[in-house]
Design a protein around this motif. Structure first.
Motif: not given
Length: 399
Positions: A151-155, A161-162, A190-191, A236-238
């Protein structure tokens, strides 16, 4: 008059954006090709192209793309801009592909094994690859685009979490690398990298589609109306964390019976390990070192036990997808990840569960029927997908 002026301005911005999108997708186009693809007249196209060249957004080349008479040359993204080093980053491996300003590959695609036991070690591995490219291209500014597992916060550019990492705390990847290297860093999950790769490099995609990565875990990313759908918390998309068995095994996310605990490669390996410990005569001598490659080979060789596990996994994926399809009405799905090695039979099992999409009947055209298949992009193309974060940012500035 005032509102009419605003409308005209809006239309001009949209047309500029449309022409730029087409150049990013096709790399190089002539005036007549722009006109064919947009439905705009040649004079209208000429005016917008002139404007984009003046603004430095496009460059004009005398190279003629048509065999017919008049040569108006061709248009492309200026090649002299910043390079982008695209990476797919996990704590165990980093794949990388350097691209020029037009997002065409420079040099070779590379994959290195890493053993990052700390966040600092992972950042050092990323920096090491970047420094190597700097030596090869000493005069070139090289920005980073990172597809990050988890999970990544792109902003903010924070890896929250990795899943495979030994650490649990968030990692401020963007801030730390930008401070250290003095470059621009963009990152996302990565998705999302795979979804961007499909969106920009596969011309047959629809406006709405989904990519699903079935590997160590199960991730997905949705493109709705041509845009990546991230959700307000960027989770989203999890699909891997949809619950398929409330009484099932504990998942890393803290809940029980998530799809990942049943259908991911790590779940299948765990099942195999448990079962093999009670089977001293098994062909797989060491239960603790079962690999994904061994499982895929056993499936193709017809191993009964493995076939049962993998079919259960495929059924669970199909059922979760059926629910997603009904909610979102997305009917084009591309599969990626090592589980694709199970092949067409695995895909057919997933497809059977999805079965009949209730929106596929009536007057709907056959062309819109649910289409499910293996993604066809090469691994370098997949990794280059994350570079399109820069493209999408530049295009949003056109609005």
């Amino acid at each position: 008059m005032h509102s009419s002026g605003l409308n005209n301005q809006r239309v001009r911005h949209l047309n500029r954006q449309t022409l730029l999108k087409l150049v990013w997708q096709h790399k190089r186009l002539s005036k007549s090709q722009f006109a064919q693809l947009t439905g705009l007249s040649i004079p209208a196209v000429s005016k917008i192209l002139e404007e984009l060249v003046t603004d430095g957004k496009l460059s004009h080349s005398a190279e003629n793309l048509s065999n017919r008479g008049i040569n108006s040359g061709s248009y492309q993204i200026p090649p002299e801009g910043d390079a982008i080093l695209c990476m797919n980053v996990t704590p165990t491996s980093i794949e990388s592909q350097l691209c020029n300003a037009q997002l065409s590959a420079l040099g070779n695609f590379e994959r290195i094994q890493v053993n990052a036991m700390t966040p600092q070690a992972l950042l050092a591995a990323i920096e090491g690859i970047w420094q190597q490219q700097r030596k090869v291209w000493p005069k070139q500014r090289i920005n980073l685009a990172l597809g990050i597992h988890g999970q990544v916060d792109p902003v903010t550019g924070v890896s929250q979490t990795m899943p495979q990492a030994p650490w649990r705390e968030p990692l401020e990847i963007k801030y730390l690398l930008e401070e250290k290297l003095g470059i621009t860093v963009r990152l996302d999950n990565d998705c999302v990298m795979l979804a961007l790769a499909e969106k920009w490099q596969n011309p047959s995609n629809r406006q709405d589609f989904c990519v699903i990565n079935v590997d160590y875990g199960i991730g997905s990313s949705f493109v709705i109306n041509g845009q990546i759908y991230r959700g307000s918390l960027y989770g989203s998309g999890q699909i891997g964390h949809t619950i398929v068995n409330p009484d099932g095994m504990a998942c890393n996310c803290g809940r029980y019976g998530c799809l990942e605990t049943v259908a991911s490669l790590s779940a299948l390996k765990k099942q195999a390990r448990i079962w093999l410990k009670s089977q001293p005569d098994s062909q797989l001598r060491d239960p603790d070192s079962v690999t994904a490659t061994q499982l895929i080979s056993a499936w193709h060789e017809g191993d009964e036990q493995v076939r049962r596990w993998v079919e259960n996994a495929a059924n669970a994926i199909g059922l979760s997808l059926y629910n997603f399809l009904n909610i979102l009405n997305i009917n084009q799905i591309w599969f990626y990840g090592r589980s694709c090695g199970f092949g067409e039979t695995w895909l057919a099992t997933i497809n059977r569960q999805i079965g009949f999409n209730p929106f596929d009947h009536g007057d709907a055209l056959k062309v819109n029927a649910t289409q499910i298949g293996f993604g066809q992009l090469t691994r370098p193309q997949q990794v280059m997908g994350i570079g399109y974060l820069y493209v999408e940012e530049a295009l949003s500035a056109e609005q």
